[in-house]
Design a protein around this motif. Structure first.
Motif, PDB file in Angstrom:
ATOM      1  N   UNK A  82     -15.854  -8.770  14.119  1.00 11.61           N
ATOM      2  CA  UNK A  82     -17.193  -8.962  14.674  1.00 11.61           C
ATOM      3  C   UNK A  82     -18.121  -7.788  14.359  1.00 11.61           C
ATOM      4  N   UNK A  83     -17.855  -7.111  13.234  1.00 12.07           N
ATOM      5  CA  UNK A  83     -18.740  -6.025  12.789  1.00 12.07           C
ATOM      6  C   UNK A  83     -19.463  -6.385  11.496  1.00 12.07           C
ATOM      7  N   UNK A  84     -19.359  -7.649  11.081  1.00  9.78           N
ATOM      8  CA  UNK A  84     -19.966  -8.034   9.802  1.00  9.78           C
ATOM      9  C   UNK A  84     -21.486  -7.948   9.835  1.00  9.78           C
ATOM     10  N   UNK A  85     -22.075  -8.218  11.000  1.00 12.70           N
ATOM     11  CA  UNK A  85     -23.527  -8.104  11.114  1.00 12.70           C
ATOM     12  C   UNK A  85     -23.971  -6.675  10.831  1.00 12.70           C
ATOM     13  N   UNK A  86     -23.282  -5.696  11.413  1.00 10.67           N
ATOM     14  CA  UNK A  86     -23.617  -4.292  11.179  1.00 10.67           C
ATOM     15  C   UNK A  86     -23.346  -3.900   9.728  1.00 10.67           C
ATOM     16  N   UNK A  87     -22.260  -4.426   9.163  1.00 11.93           N
ATOM     17  CA  UNK A  87     -21.940  -4.118   7.764  1.00 11.93           C
ATOM     18  C   UNK A  87     -23.035  -4.622   6.835  1.00 11.93           C
ATOM     19  N   UNK A  88     -23.566  -5.807   7.113  1.00 11.07           N
ATOM     20  CA  UNK A  88     -24.648  -6.357   6.298  1.00 11.07           C
ATOM     21  C   UNK A  88     -25.908  -5.510   6.432  1.00 11.07           C
ATOM     22  N   UNK A  94     -21.644 -20.075   5.574  1.00 14.90           N
ATOM     23  CA  UNK A  94     -20.532 -19.187   5.925  1.00 14.90           C
ATOM     24  C   UNK A  94     -20.833 -18.615   7.301  1.00 14.90           C
ATOM     25  N   UNK A  95     -19.833 -18.638   8.178  1.00 17.31           N
ATOM     26  CA  UNK A  95     -20.002 -18.277   9.583  1.00 17.31           C
ATOM     27  C   UNK A  95     -19.434 -16.884   9.845  1.00 17.31           C
ATOM     28  N   UNK A  96     -20.166 -16.052  10.591  1.00 15.48           N
ATOM     29  CA  UNK A  96     -19.607 -14.788  11.070  1.00 15.48           C
ATOM     30  C   UNK A  96     -20.236 -14.459  12.419  1.00 15.48           C
ATOM     31  N   UNK A  97     -19.653 -13.477  13.114  1.00 21.48           N
ATOM     32  CA  UNK A  97     -20.100 -13.144  14.463  1.00 21.48           C
ATOM     33  C   UNK A  97     -20.463 -11.673  14.547  1.00 21.48           C
ATOM     34  N   UNK A  98     -21.352 -11.348  15.498  1.00 22.04           N
ATOM     35  CA  UNK A  98     -21.689  -9.938  15.712  1.00 22.04           C
ATOM     36  C   UNK A  98     -20.807  -9.362  16.811  1.00 22.04           C
ATOM     37  N   UNK A  99     -21.106  -8.159  17.253  1.00 16.27           N
ATOM     38  CA  UNK A  99     -20.257  -7.462  18.224  1.00 16.27           C
ATOM     39  C   UNK A  99     -20.224  -8.175  19.575  1.00 16.27           C
ATOM     40  N   UNK A 100     -21.250  -9.014  19.854  1.00 18.07           N
ATOM     41  CA  UNK A 100     -21.283  -9.779  21.098  1.00 18.07           C
ATOM     42  C   UNK A 100     -20.752 -11.206  20.891  1.00 18.07           C
ATOM     43  N   UNK A 101     -20.163 -11.439  19.725  1.00 18.67           N
ATOM     44  CA  UNK A 101     -19.616 -12.747  19.349  1.00 18.67           C
ATOM     45  C   UNK A 101     -20.679 -13.833  19.234  1.00 18.67           C
TER      46      UNK A 101
END
Length: 536
Positions: free
Chosen positions: A67-73, A96-103
């Motif tokens: 759930x850190x992909x948002x920050x990585x982007x 493509x689906x991903x989640x942030x630190x708050x899911x």
């Protein structure tokens, strides 16, 4: 009913029932607080641990782990590298689906259908997230870029006439004149600095001196004045640093009433510089009104710039006019300045193409002092190909974010309200699905066709099967209204500079990094060594 709403209703009902018992006040307050805490805890468990993994209809999509992909982007270098990697390696049907630190769910759009649904078919089902809009409005006001829904439709309808292709083509003379001034100033700097030039600063000055007269009838003369306050203000706000990226991230998470009170140096910088820019725009508006009242300008004279056209239409209040001026001042100069800078960089990396482009320009335009028409530049195949490749490979805004404001559908997939959608321009513009195996290569020839007589002619697709393969200016109802203006500026600037000068990097081994919080700029600047090529 949404389970989260049901939990909230339950907590309010329990509080009501408690209030109507004979419990002592302290017991009532304790019971109420405990009830609310339990229900908030249940909502947290539901929203963070249950709904994202077991309920959301998005859970069946290809999903990135962690759930850190948002920050990585957000902190990617360059921004868009990771989404491009995902597009290349993760099988998907458009999302493509991903989640942030708050899911919270994020979707990355990857194919024609997904892009079509987001930017055209269901455009108004998606808006820029409110906190991001609120922050950007501190800089550019709530103009056309940040307006949504009915307000956006109204503003776009009122502004579209100013950007008719006929009006853009009428500005080629102004753009070419300013490019000529730039060529003169560059020669002076080369003479005094051993042929060394920092091009990104000059690019910003050039485009500022074009958008000023075109948008609001004000020539800022920043090409002649290295201490120009307007140029300095935009540099202070948009200079690419990682601190600005972190600042953008914080402002995307926190409401502005909190973010603006943080003891952060950038808060003071933005407040100071935007206050100056807003005050300047108000002054220009007052001067314009006074000029209209005193000289009785004709409609044609008044509509010589975008501000005059907006005033003639009567669709905007004074505050709204200032917001639109800030929007066009920022978007209309910084974006093309970035593209021009990257264009110079790419041509230093491909000296053969640079020489071929110079030959093409000189064959059509006798000298750098000759007058031109729009057709002189728009019909040059290699110039068109170079400009298209610059805009494709180095889009000024590498990614943009949307949020679904109602339940909707993208590429056949049900998308719940509140889902964040990532449109990654950098990745789409380079994706092999659209551009083939050489999608990341600078190849202007992809934009050149051959007619039946064997002559090179311009094409507008670059070999891609859909025009959604390049989303530098987006598409549909939210497409950039100034795209033709930006392309015209870029053609003029590159034609003038390449026609007269040969360029190379001061340090051929220097590694250039793409930075910037909102727009892309070279972090190290663009330090060139330039030589005049005689005969033009």
């Amino acid at each position: 009913m949404d389970p989260r709403l049901a939990l909230l209703v339950a907590s309010l009902l329990e509080a009501y029932l408690l209030q109507h018992t004979l419990l002592p006040g302290w017991a009532f307050r304790t019971a109420t607080a405990l009830t609310l805490a339990i229900n908030l805890g249940l909502q947290l468990v539901w929203g963070v641990f249950i709904y994202p993994y077991f309920v959301t209809p998005l859970r069946h999509l290809p999903t990135l782990s962690g759930n850190l992909n948002h920050a990585r982007v957000l902190f990617d270098d360059p921004r868009g590298r990771l989404p491009l990697q995902w597009m290349k390696t993760i099988p998907n049907d458009g999302l493509i689906h991903f989640r942030d630190i708050f899911n919270r769910s994020f979707l990355l759009a990857t194919n024609h259908q997904a892009l079509l649904d987001i930017m055209s078919t269901n455009t108004y089902d998606f808006e820029k997230p409110w906190r991001l809009r609120d922050f950007l409005a501190r800089i550019i006001g709530f103009g056309l870029i940040l307006s949504e829904g009915v307000a956006h439709r109204k503003q776009r309808r009122a502004l579209t006439p100013s950007f008719h292709v006929r009006n853009i083509r009428a500005l080629y003379g102004l753009m070419w004149e300013k490019t000529g001034l730039l060529m003169g100033e560059l020669q002076k700097e080369m003479d005094s600095n051993e042929d060394k030039v920092e091009m990104s600063v000059w690019a910003s000055r050039l485009t500022l001196d074009i958008i000023g007269p075109a948008a609001m009838g004000r020539d800022f003369r920043s090409l002649h004045n290295p201490e120009n306050k307007v140029a300095d203000s935009f540099l202070a706000i948009l200079e690419p640093t990682r601190e600005k990226m972190a600042f953008l991230a914080v402002n995307g998470l926190l409401p502005q009433w909190i973010a603006r009170r943080l003891p952060w140096r950038l808060n003071r910088v933005i407040d100071t510089e935007t206050e100056f820019l807003r005050h300047m725009c108000k002054e220009i508006l007052v001067e314009k009104k006074a000029s209209i009242a005193s000289t009785k300008l004709t409609a044609a004279e008044l509509e010589a710039d975008i501000l005059g056209t907006m005033m003639m239409g009567g669709d905007f209040s004074d505050d709204e006019l200032v917001d639109q001026m800030l929007t066009f001042l920022a978007a209309g100069h910084e974006t093309t300045a970035s593209a021009f800078t990257w264009g110079c960089y790419l041509l230093t990396q491909h000296p053969t193409i640079q020489t071929q482009l110079r030959d093409e320009i000189r064959a059509r335009i006798p000298t750098g002092h000759s007058a031109i028409t729009h057709n002189d530049l728009e019909s040059l195949p290699l110039l068109n190909g170079v400009c298209q490749e610059v805009l494709r490979l180095y889009p000024t805004v590498p990614m943009t974010l949307r949020e679904s404001v109602r339940d909707t559908t993208v590429a056949g997939q049900h998308v719940p309200r509140g889902t964040r959608i990532l449109l990654c321009t950098y990745a789409i513009n380079r994706c092999p699905e659209f551009w083939g195996a050489d999608g990341e290569a600078f190849r202007p020839g992809r934009w050149i066709d051959t007619d039946e007589k064997g002559n090179a002619v311009v094409n507008q697709r670059g070999g891609a099967v859909t025009n959604y393969a390049q989303i530098t200016f987006l598409h549909g109802q939210r497409a950039c209204i100034g795209k033709d203006f930006a392309r015209a500026e870029l053609r003029c600037a590159l034609a003038g500079i390449v026609g007269r000068f040969a360029m190379e990097m001061q340090d051929p081994k220097q590694e250039i990094h793409i930075g910037g919080a909102v727009t892309t700029k070279p972090v190290e600047g663009m330090h060139l060594r330039m030589k005049r090529v005689e005969g033009w």
